[in-house]
Design a protein around this motif. Structure first.
Motif, PDB file in Angstrom:
ATOM      1  N   PRO A   1     -15.265   0.485 -33.073  1.00  0.00           N
ATOM      2  CA  PRO A   1     -14.146   0.538 -31.886  1.00  0.00           C
ATOM      3  C   PRO A   1     -13.341  -0.458 -31.258  1.00  0.00           C
ATOM      4  CG  PRO A   1     -16.634  -0.012 -31.432  1.00  0.00           C
ATOM      5  CD  PRO A   1     -16.237   0.127 -32.701  1.00  0.00           C
ATOM      6  N   PHE A   2     -13.460  -1.379 -31.276  1.00  0.00           N
ATOM      7  CA  PHE A   2     -12.712  -2.498 -32.034  1.00  0.00           C
ATOM      8  C   PHE A   2     -11.199  -2.867 -32.295  1.00  0.00           C
ATOM      9  CE2 PHE A   2     -11.594  -7.337 -32.562  1.00  0.00           C
ATOM     10  CZ  PHE A   2     -10.914  -7.592 -31.225  1.00  0.00           C
TER      11      PHE A   2
ATOM     12  N   ASN B   1      -4.556   0.655 -31.156  1.00  0.00           N
ATOM     13  CA  ASN B   1      -4.274   1.674 -30.263  1.00  0.00           C
ATOM     14  C   ASN B   1      -3.152   0.560 -28.826  1.00  0.00           C
ATOM     15  OD1 ASN B   1      -5.285   3.680 -30.554  1.00  0.00           O
ATOM     16  ND2 ASN B   1      -6.749   3.486 -29.324  1.00  0.00           N
ATOM     17  N   SER B   2      -3.165  -0.788 -29.307  1.00  0.00           N
ATOM     18  CA  SER B   2      -2.777  -2.039 -28.660  1.00  0.00           C
ATOM     19  C   SER B   2      -1.569  -2.491 -28.935  1.00  0.00           C
ATOM     20  CB  SER B   2      -3.659  -2.961 -28.290  1.00  0.00           C
ATOM     21  OG  SER B   2      -1.956  -3.710 -27.787  1.00  0.00           O
ATOM     22  N   TRP B   3      -2.243  -2.233 -30.855  1.00  0.00           N
ATOM     23  CA  TRP B   3      -0.712  -1.931 -31.324  1.00  0.00           C
ATOM     24  C   TRP B   3       0.544  -1.548 -31.384  1.00  0.00           C
ATOM     25  CZ3 TRP B   3       1.966  -5.727 -33.843  1.00  0.00           C
ATOM     26  CH2 TRP B   3       3.498  -5.868 -34.971  1.00  0.00           C
TER      27      TRP B   3
ATOM     28  N   SER C   1       1.244   1.453 -29.137  1.00  0.00           N
ATOM     29  CA  SER C   1       1.680   1.278 -27.798  1.00  0.00           C
ATOM     30  C   SER C   1       2.398   0.516 -27.588  1.00  0.00           C
ATOM     31  CB  SER C   1       0.348   0.419 -26.501  1.00  0.00           C
ATOM     32  OG  SER C   1       0.271   0.079 -25.972  1.00  0.00           O
ATOM     33  N   GLN C   2       1.814  -0.812 -27.955  1.00  0.00           N
ATOM     34  CA  GLN C   2       3.442  -1.789 -27.477  1.00  0.00           C
ATOM     35  C   GLN C   2       4.563  -2.298 -29.054  1.00  0.00           C
ATOM     36  OE1 GLN C   2       1.819  -6.043 -28.861  1.00  0.00           O
ATOM     37  NE2 GLN C   2       0.490  -5.767 -26.893  1.00  0.00           N
ATOM     38  N   VAL C   3       4.623  -0.668 -30.173  1.00  0.00           N
ATOM     39  CA  VAL C   3       5.192  -1.019 -30.631  1.00  0.00           C
ATOM     40  C   VAL C   3       6.150   0.432 -30.070  1.00  0.00           C
ATOM     41  CG1 VAL C   3       5.668   0.399 -32.934  1.00  0.00           C
ATOM     42  CG2 VAL C   3       4.084  -1.824 -32.980  1.00  0.00           C
ATOM     43  N   GLU C   4       5.737   1.378 -29.716  1.00  0.00           N
ATOM     44  CA  GLU C   4       6.521   2.419 -29.009  1.00  0.00           C
ATOM     45  C   GLU C   4       6.948   1.882 -27.961  1.00  0.00           C
ATOM     46  OE1 GLU C   4       5.155   6.240 -26.205  1.00  0.00           O
ATOM     47  OE2 GLU C   4       3.620   4.952 -26.991  1.00  0.00           O
ATOM     48  N   ALA C   5       6.335   0.971 -27.190  1.00  0.00           N
ATOM     49  CA  ALA C   5       7.427   0.241 -26.230  1.00  0.00           C
ATOM     50  C   ALA C   5       8.340  -0.210 -26.256  1.00  0.00           C
ATOM     51  CB  ALA C   5       5.929  -0.812 -24.794  1.00  0.00           C
ATOM     52  N   LEU C   6       8.537  -1.441 -27.701  1.00  0.00           N
ATOM     53  CA  LEU C   6       9.456  -2.028 -28.293  1.00  0.00           C
ATOM     54  C   LEU C   6      10.670  -0.674 -28.537  1.00  0.00           C
ATOM     55  CD1 LEU C   6      11.024  -4.216 -29.189  1.00  0.00           C
ATOM     56  CD2 LEU C   6       9.515  -3.876 -31.480  1.00  0.00           C
ATOM     57  N   PHE C   7      10.430   0.277 -29.189  1.00  0.00           N
ATOM     58  CA  PHE C   7      11.061   0.800 -29.464  1.00  0.00           C
ATOM     59  C   PHE C   7      11.701   1.782 -28.242  1.00  0.00           C
ATOM     60  CE2 PHE C   7       9.650   0.783 -33.664  1.00  0.00           C
ATOM     61  CZ  PHE C   7      11.073   1.019 -34.074  1.00  0.00           C
ATOM     62  N   ARG C   8      11.264   2.216 -27.433  1.00  0.00           N
ATOM     63  CA  ARG C   8      11.665   3.335 -25.962  1.00  0.00           C
ATOM     64  C   ARG C   8      12.672   2.374 -25.678  1.00  0.00           C
ATOM     65  NH1 ARG C   8       7.136   4.393 -23.683  1.00  0.00           N
ATOM     66  NH2 ARG C   8       7.276   6.059 -24.951  1.00  0.00           N
TER      67      ARG C   8
END
Length: 110
Positions: free
Chosen positions: A64-65, A71-73, A75-82
């Motif tokens: 889980p860790f 998942n955190s990584w 989402s951050q990469v997705e936000a960067l591309f967005r």
């Protein structure tokens, strides 16, 4: 006369070699057929209580860790591309507004 004897003896040797190879190939083909039939029967009548291995999803350890970090990584990469896409759209709108004047959202005049 020796020509006739030589030809006949050559034909007999060739016939013997042909017969030897032919019978060897035939007996081996029959043996292979019998072996295949025996193996097929064993496969058809095999007992069904042979334990199967666990499915791949059960063999993958749950972490889980690591999953949370991934998942955190992601989402951050997705936000960067967005944000990069939004910045690119803002630059395009600004350039269109500066070059053509007026509303940036308008399509080009035809």
């Amino acid at each position: 006369m020796s020509f006739l004897v030589g030809s006949v003896s050559g034909a007999l040797v060739a016939g013997g070699v042909y017969y030897g190879f032919s019978s060897m190939i035939s007996s081996r083909a029959q043996q292979h057929s019998a072996d295949l039939h025996r193996l097929s029967e064993r496969l058809v009548h095999a007992s069904s209580d042979i334990p199967a291995p666990l499915p791949a999803s059960a063999r993958i350890p749950q972490r889980p860790f690591v999953s949370m970090l991934q998942n955190s990584w992601n989402s951050q990469v997705e936000a960067l591309f967005r944000r990069t896409r939004d910045l690119d759209q803002q630059v395009v709108d600004w350039a269109r507004k500066t070059l053509y004047g007026g509303e940036a959202g308008r399509s080009k005049p035809e």
